[in-house]
Design an enzyme around this catalytic site. Structure first.
Site, PDB file in Angstrom:
ATOM      1  N   THR A  81       0.822  -1.219   0.000  1.00 53.37           N
ATOM      2  CA  THR A  81       0.000   0.000   0.000  1.00 53.37           C
ATOM      3  C   THR A  81       0.858   1.273   0.000  1.00 53.37           C
ATOM      4  OG1 THR A  81      -0.106  -0.116   2.412  1.00 53.37           O
ATOM      5  CG2 THR A  81      -1.929  -1.116   1.192  1.00 53.37           C
TER       6      THR A  81
ATOM      7  N   ARG B 253      -1.863  -1.623  10.064  1.00 48.95           N
ATOM      8  CA  ARG B 253      -2.692  -0.444   9.746  1.00 48.95           C
ATOM      9  C   ARG B 253      -3.395  -0.601   8.385  1.00 48.95           C
ATOM     10  NH1 ARG B 253      -0.444   4.235   7.877  1.00 48.95           N
ATOM     11  NH2 ARG B 253       1.581   3.245   8.204  1.00 48.95           N
TER      12      ARG B 253
ATOM     13  N   CYS C 131      17.532   4.365  -6.123  1.00 47.44           N
ATOM     14  CA  CYS C 131      17.018   4.918  -7.379  1.00 47.44           C
ATOM     15  C   CYS C 131      18.010   5.845  -8.078  1.00 47.44           C
ATOM     16  CB  CYS C 131      15.701   5.631  -7.158  1.00 47.44           C
ATOM     17  SG  CYS C 131      15.680   6.747  -5.764  1.00 47.44           S
TER      18      CYS C 131
ATOM     19  N   SER D 241       9.784  12.952  -4.858  1.00 48.80           N
ATOM     20  CA  SER D 241       9.188  11.665  -4.482  1.00 48.80           C
ATOM     21  C   SER D 241      10.230  10.657  -4.020  1.00 48.80           C
ATOM     22  CB  SER D 241       8.359  11.073  -5.627  1.00 48.80           C
ATOM     23  OG  SER D 241       9.171  10.883  -6.758  1.00 48.80           O
ATOM     24  N   GLY D 242      11.517  10.964  -4.207  1.00 50.12           N
ATOM     25  CA  GLY D 242      12.561  10.140  -3.596  1.00 50.12           C
ATOM     26  C   GLY D 242      12.414  10.105  -2.089  1.00 50.12           C
TER      27      GLY D 242
ATOM     28  N   HIS E 248      14.255  11.166 -11.458  1.00 49.39           N
ATOM     29  CA  HIS E 248      15.597  11.642 -11.150  1.00 49.39           C
ATOM     30  C   HIS E 248      16.362  11.853 -12.463  1.00 49.39           C
ATOM     31  CE1 HIS E 248      14.856  10.962  -7.026  1.00 49.39           C
ATOM     32  NE2 HIS E 248      15.655   9.938  -6.771  1.00 49.39           N
TER      33      HIS E 248
HETATM   34  C1  2RA Z   1      15.982   9.752  -2.693  1.00 49.44           C
HETATM   35  N1  2RA Z   1      17.293   7.953  -3.551  1.00 49.44           N
HETATM   36  O1  2RA Z   1      15.860  10.205  -3.834  1.00 49.44           O
HETATM   37  C2  2RA Z   1      16.442   8.379  -2.489  1.00 49.44           C
HETATM   38  C3  2RA Z   1      15.264   7.474  -2.313  1.00 49.44           C
HETATM   39  N2  2RA Z   1      15.651   6.129  -2.077  1.00 49.44           N
HETATM   40  O2  2RA Z   1      15.738  10.389  -1.693  1.00 49.44           O
END
Ligand code: 2RA
Length: 350
Positions: A11, A40, A130, A160-161, A259
């Site tokens: 989720t 949860r 990532c 969103s990282g 990214h």
């Molecule tokens: C970030 N690479 O972008 C990290 C997330 N795992 O914050």
């Protein structure tokens, strides 16, 4: 019997993308798909490939009969539960940072080192961070042809990282500064955020709206951040070059998802832009967007939601022999997280 796949953290931000990927696949090799999450979220209903599934609570028995368990949860949950899944007979594919540098855990990018999925003495396979992952398809392809020697990287990392909290914060900041005419006096962006009632505590250490922040991850020794060290250590491990020279500066930018990285890569052998283009074009998971005359290049807003790695601005460095500079964009929630994890599972199943 067709294998049973479990998604732990079904989720969460990455778990949700994972389910989207599974739903969009033409076919999947799985019999049962089991969704697992914290107490949860247990009991929630989620539709997977037309079937409504009920999320079950994370517990040792949840792994009974599971062949492959994909973990999209924080480091400490993975550290505790991936070994439990492995003990119960599942192969754990972990997207957290808990096992990436463990010498008994392979760190896998299917385009680069797929055979490593079979070398897993702990029953655990790790998925890279990532930031590293966003450039690996491109670097792996170039390394095979020209022999990578040195890597200097600057990242432009999306909000969103930092998970849903990061996305929410960026949207709130953008709303707080929009139409306020701020950004031309030191401190006026921070004042606008405070005036809008945003908490001073932020996942980004500084205002992200109308700004760039030269900090991602946590503080490590000698001025480095965790993200910068991950780029170095993970690149070495994935590419199988233990002494690869790497230097990275990781920067957060006001982008929601995807990214980007500016890559300066030196090779053993001579390499031209045309040769690099041919290598990129031959790699099915890379989309080359590189037309200097027409101003064609990848941007995060232009490619977000896509599975491939997008490459452009390929140049032969003017003052460095055998060296290329190029720009890469990759969706940090797809190839950067959920997609690569899922592709590891597909590699295992095929
Ligand atoms: C970030 N690479 O972008 C990290 C997330 N795992 O914050």
């Amino acid at each position: 019997k067709t294998p049973t796949l479990a998604i732990v953290g079904a989720t969460g931000t990455v778990g949700t993308v994972m389910i989207d990927i599974i739903n969009r696949r033409e076919s999947v090799p799985w019999g049962e798909i089991r969704l697992i999450a914290s107490a949860r979220s247990a009991g929630k209903k989620i539709t997977v490939r037309g079937e409504e599934l009920t999320v079950v609570e994370l517990a040792p028995e949840a792994f009974d009969g599971v062949d492959i368990a994909l973990f999209d949860v924080p480091d400490e949950i993975s550290a505790q539960w991936a070994p439990v899944a492995a003990e119960r007979g599942a192969i754990a594919v972990d997207n957290s940072g808990a096992f990436r540098m463990d010498p008994d855990v392979p760190l896998v990018v299917p385009e680069v080192n797929p055979a490593k999925v079979h070398e897993r003495p702990k029953g655990i396979i790790a998925n890279p961070n990532c930031t590293t992952l966003s450039m690996m398809a491109a670097l792996g392809a170039l390394h095979r042809e020209f022999g990578l020697r040195e890597l200097v990287v600057s990242s432009y990392q999306a909000a969103s990282g930092a998970g849903q909290e990061g996305i929410d914060r960026l949207y709130a900041e953008i709303a707080a500064v929009a139409g306020k005419g701020v950004g031309s006096r030191a401190g006026d962006v921070a004042e606008a955020l405070a005036a809008a009632g945003l908490p001073e505590e932020t996942p980004f250490k500084a205002p992200l709206a109308l700004n760039v922040v030269p900090w991602a991850g946590s503080r490590k020794d000698d001025g480095w951040t965790s993200e910068e060290l991950k780029v170095r250590n993970e690149s070495r491990k994935i590419l199988g070059i233990p002494d690869l020279k790497v230097s990275a500066t990781c920067v957060r930018v006001p982008v929601v998802t995807t990214h980007s990285l500016a890559v300066h890569a030196a090779f053993e052998r001579e390499v031209t832009v045309e040769q690099a283009h041919r290598v990129f074009e031959a790699q099915p998971t890379i989309v080359l967007q590189d037309d200097h005359d027409k101003g064609v290049f990848p941007t995060p807003a232009g490619v977000v939601g896509g599975d491939p790695t997008y490459v452009g601005r390929v140049r032969q460095a003017l003052d460095f022999p055998n060296t290329l500079d190029f720009f890469v964009c990759g969706d940090n929630l797809r190839k950067g997280a959920a997609l690569n994890t899922y592709e590891i599972a597909e590699t295992l199943a095929n």
